[in-house]
Scaffold this active site. Structure first.
Site, PDB file in Angstrom:
ATOM      1  N   GLY A 143      54.604   6.841  57.472  1.00 20.02           N
ATOM      2  CA  GLY A 143      55.499   7.953  57.767  1.00 20.02           C
ATOM      3  C   GLY A 143      56.333   7.646  59.002  1.00 20.02           C
ATOM      4  O   GLY A 143      55.916   6.892  59.886  1.00 20.02           O
ATOM      5  N   CYS A 144      57.512   8.222  59.071  1.00 21.03           N
ATOM      6  CA  CYS A 144      58.449   7.847  60.144  1.00 21.03           C
ATOM      7  C   CYS A 144      57.903   8.225  61.525  1.00 21.03           C
ATOM      8  O   CYS A 144      57.970   7.432  62.454  1.00 21.03           O
ATOM      9  CB  CYS A 144      59.825   8.465  59.889  1.00 21.03           C
ATOM     10  SG  CYS A 144      59.823  10.238  59.540  1.00 21.03           S
ATOM     11  N   HIS A 145      57.354   9.433  61.655  1.00 23.79           N
ATOM     12  CA  HIS A 145      56.782   9.816  62.954  1.00 23.79           C
ATOM     13  C   HIS A 145      55.596   8.919  63.293  1.00 23.79           C
ATOM     14  O   HIS A 145      55.382   8.548  64.451  1.00 23.79           O
ATOM     15  CB  HIS A 145      56.311  11.275  62.926  1.00 23.79           C
ATOM     16  CG  HIS A 145      57.407  12.261  62.746  1.00 23.79           C
ATOM     17  ND1 HIS A 145      58.205  12.679  63.776  1.00 23.79           N
ATOM     18  CD2 HIS A 145      57.859  12.914  61.647  1.00 23.79           C
ATOM     19  CE1 HIS A 145      59.087  13.571  63.319  1.00 23.79           C
ATOM     20  NE2 HIS A 145      58.899  13.721  62.031  1.00 23.79           N
ATOM     21  N   GLY A 148      56.740   5.615  64.782  1.00 26.05           N
ATOM     22  CA  GLY A 148      57.184   5.748  66.166  1.00 26.05           C
ATOM     23  C   GLY A 148      56.030   5.895  67.131  1.00 26.05           C
ATOM     24  O   GLY A 148      56.003   5.256  68.200  1.00 26.05           O
TER      25      GLY A 148
END
Lengths: 340, 340, 340, 340
Positions: A143-145, A148
């Site tokens: 997932g993108c979060h 990060g």
């Protein structure tokens, strides 16, 4: 040339994948699907893709690798035939990211139709799992979060310098909400606005716990993760806070060294002396990480910047493809950011 | 009608003050200064203020109350004559916010020219200090980030339910950087971008520590505060994180009750069941506060939204004026947000 | 206090009307309707309106004046009973703007259910029709683009200095597209984008022709009107181009004089020496008009700026109310722009 | 590999050139200059260019081709030695665009230091001048507005279907104003704002007249050109209006055919059935052109979209390089738009 196809090209992750694969020197995009648009041609849905004049089909035939940009639950269902047939699969949904089926089912509120595959699937973060991805035929893009936050904290957890209690506060552009219409992404309401969401637990949280937990000595990370929508299209800035463990004393240079060493072989992670800006990675697969120490409180503060559709989705998927196929890890991913 | 003047009207706090005072039913704006624009008329600098056709003077004469929107250090110097003459003063700079001159000098890197005034000055947050402001002739409007964070956490500290270790992560519109030009607020570079700044300690931090510390039992708060610029003009969203103290067990409804009770008499604080959006307070003096609990980690997460030029600056200054003059607290401040 | 109600408060024109009427010194908003939200309270739909805690009803009862923010066709149907009962009506839809029913039906593709009312209705632009509005019980607020273009060109047509061939190129914020969801106002697609629309004839065109034609000597204006969506929420900038008539020779000062004279009694039109900016009128009922001459080609170029929800909709409706009720024309409309 | 250098890399055209040349398969960027930053390395000025770790020098040595992103007047001065030495030069300033030195001096208010070169220089629009560019050693990249307007109208002028009176209304992103600071591009003032500028004659106007005039039969075009700043970073949308000549009668299909035929060999011009969006060309060298007819008034309306830093500056420069060197015209320019 390896022939590749995309399931569900009609969202933003799908269209970004098409854009990246079109420019990839070693692969050819030969098929795309998208139920709602089946029968049309790709440029009818995305005019900016006019040179990729493929029909939007019902299914993919004869491709060497399958990318899926389907939503969770739909992904595993449509991917099972390819997996059974031994076709390498790179999935951008959450269906194969978590090892624990109970966590998946608690966060996604669906029954997993093929839990036996979870142990076989590989978490598609080449910075943490290069060898497993190289050997994988089923790779789950994070997932993108999660990407990060994990990239921001992995070196600190691996070095054992921080406590398990973590605050992760992310600020994301609105393409992260996808192409589905809604008042929260209606221009007039999202413009000039910022708000937190998912305060009762965002779905990317268990990925962070799983991956950072695998790096840390016990006890497991206790992460409070709050994402925020901000008025821009692309990018996630993750700001992560954790206390130095008792007895750990290090200055900024030593912290920087830990980070630089950890990412020495990672072509897409740039450990930066200056605070990161999402605009410096727009359209790319890069992640800029900036670790710092709050002397007053003895806390480590690490900020990272990615493009949520790049390293946070489609870029990471292409990076995984490169690793899986034994291509140069950066093939097709060397464009620099569109700045300003 | 009370006659009021503004020192340094040429920045955003000054122009917003002019706008608010122009619509105030009980006061009249009779003078403005602004060194760089002295000799011009106000609408030449700010065309949107065309009905306020005042000359920009070198000094204020004969006003009943003085507002200062001067930068720190310059403020105290220009205000001394008014203070000495007994004219009520409302200062938007940092010069009179802190009780400890060493903190002021450490964070602002200047020597304070009148430290003896610091004990006499009142911190201009009527939600915390209503009686002192009512009796004050020298009121210091808090910093915008400080207002957002203090209002988010004051009830929790006052109730003694949280640990002193706090993370405060704020997201601010770019009017917070003022009207001074710079690459970080150059449209092409700030647009579609988010970045943290002041990672080595933002100047609003000691205000937070001072005010929340005065509410808490010992030990003092240990705040890590990181502000972020996001691509919008007005608004600050503050997300604050703190651990519940050992032995404190409360559910969401109880937490909400603590907040609603604390702000029962505060006309500008709206304790909300839903996460706050800065757009709902644009152009106003309101603050929306949303407390919640992260069950997994036992952390309180409180988000607050203000307009940095409203409750974060000019609106708060007018609210202080009202309290100081014994006017209705909401006089001139009842406009609703410009939405969308 | 006059009691007023709003039909269909749930869009942006409706909510802006509620905001303005809440601050109006001579009227009281006592009822609102909105079919999709009936049974809820207004702040549940628009949190920024929390002090206006009215129920959203099925119909309005006992109000002295009715505002309608219903879409065309629905407006006339729901307004007929009030019109028949002699209640003053101010309609923001297109249903009563045009004198010629054939034009209405050609542009709106519906049969007008009460064409006999068209001659009785008054076009609600007080700058052109003050006396008729003062005597009216059925006032039609102009379309937002029409207001911008008519105010830009009315003095030139009235003075007979320009040819009938006109190009009107408008740039509008996206609140002009309303609260209805769509890909063209989906944040990620509208952000950082500009595009023309309605190239085959926008619905506000016949209003421009009707009103400017009534000011001009024959022949009638021949207007090419192209609107553009630009990435902001509020505001319309209209740039209008027309050739000076043969034999007409005037310099910039003379042109300015024509404009200043024409709008001498208009409190909301500001004829400006500098090119207008929409940001200078955000949230207001003002219109800034800047006439100029392109010496090289002998063309008049006039640019005007309004807030599409202010002078372009809700503000204009309140201005009409004031005129109809004999109140000061500026009552409730004196707020200055929210800048920056 | 051809070795190329950039004079004045420190603005947006320069940095975009560096980005494009870095990804070009047949050239190598070997030197850059930039007076204000001489002595630093390129990534210190533009962190997003970190893989291009070149020193910023005082001058270029030993390059095969020189690009100049210097401002006008400075460009011709610094380029003269290269021109004299026979090094191929591609200049992005206005110094070599106009054939008439009087027009240059009237619009730019400087004396041209080398007017004898104007006849030798080639206007760098390969869609109009492919053979001259192929044979050129001194190519002048057009102004960004000029490119948008010329590409929108060239087929109509060449076909002789429109009158010489033209209105060109452009909407540009703020990167067009460059990296130089100013209140008009200060985020808080440019955000949520639109305004016309250069109403007394923008400098790109004479290029439009020169180039369209060379295509038209007499009389020469009479263009009123008004640019507008809109709140986005990249892109220009040009909307152009002209009357069909008397006796010319054609429908939309015939108009489209004229445009498609004219651009049949132009790889970067896409004649589109739908209105263009700047977002569909962001980051690219493409131009989307959409011709239409306003039946009511007999006017042709053509809208075009480009990226002002792509086809409007750096992309066009690379396209000229390809044509000058006999490389494939699209080399290094095949990336698709960053959408959304």
């Amino acid at each position: 040339m390896t022939s590749v196809g995309i399931l569900n090209v009609t969202g933003y992750a799908g269209s970004e994948l098409a854009r990246l694969l079109h420019g990839h020197p070693h692969v050819q995009l030969t098929g795309v699907t998208g139920r709602s648009a089946a029968g049309k041609r790709l440029p009818e849905i995305f005019p900016h893709l006019w040179p990729i004049d493929l029909p939007i089909a019902e299914s993919l035939d004869g491709v060497d690798v399958v990318f899926s940009a389907l939503p969770h639950a739909a992904a595993v269902e449509q991917l099972l035939p390819y997996i059974d047939a031994g076709v390498p699969v790179i999935d951008l949904s959450a269906d194969f990211r978590l090892k624990r089926v109970d966590e998946y089912e608690a966060f996604y509120k669906v029954t997993h139709p093929a839990p036996q595959l979870l142990q076989r699937a590989v978490f598609g973060l080449p910075e943490l799992h290069p060898d497993e991805i190289a050997a994988s035929k089923l790779t789950a893009v994070p997932g993108c979060h999660a990407t990060g936050v994990i990239l921001a904290l992995a070196p600190a957890f691996a070095a054992g310098i921080i406590e398990p209690a973590v605050v992760a506060d992310t600020k994301t552009g609105l393409s992260g909400a996808g192409r589905t219409l809604g008042l929260n992404v209606h221009f007039s309401e999202a413009d000039e606005n910022v708000a937190p969401y998912a305060l009762d637990g965002h779905r990317h949280l268990p990925e962070m716990t799983q991956e950072l937990g695998s790096l840390a000595e016990a006890p497991a990370p206790e992460i409070t993760f709050v994402p925020h929508y901000i008025p821009m299209t692309r990018g996630i800035l993750s700001t992560c806070y954790a206390q130095l463990r008792p007895g750990v004393s290090l200055d900024r240079a030593a912290l920087m060294r830990i980070y630089r060493d950890y990412y020495a072989g990672a072509p897409f992670v740039h450990v930066s002396d200056a605070p990161p800006s999402t605009k410096h990675v727009a359209g790319t697969n890069y992640c800029v990480v900036h670790p710092s120490i709050d002397r007053r409180t003895g806390r480590v503060v690490v900020a990272s910047a990615i493009d949520n559709l790049g390293k946070g989705a489609a870029g990471a998927a292409v990076q995984c493809l490169n690793v899986m196929l034994g291509l140069p890890e950066t093939a097709g991913l060397q464009s620099l950011a569109l700045f300003p």
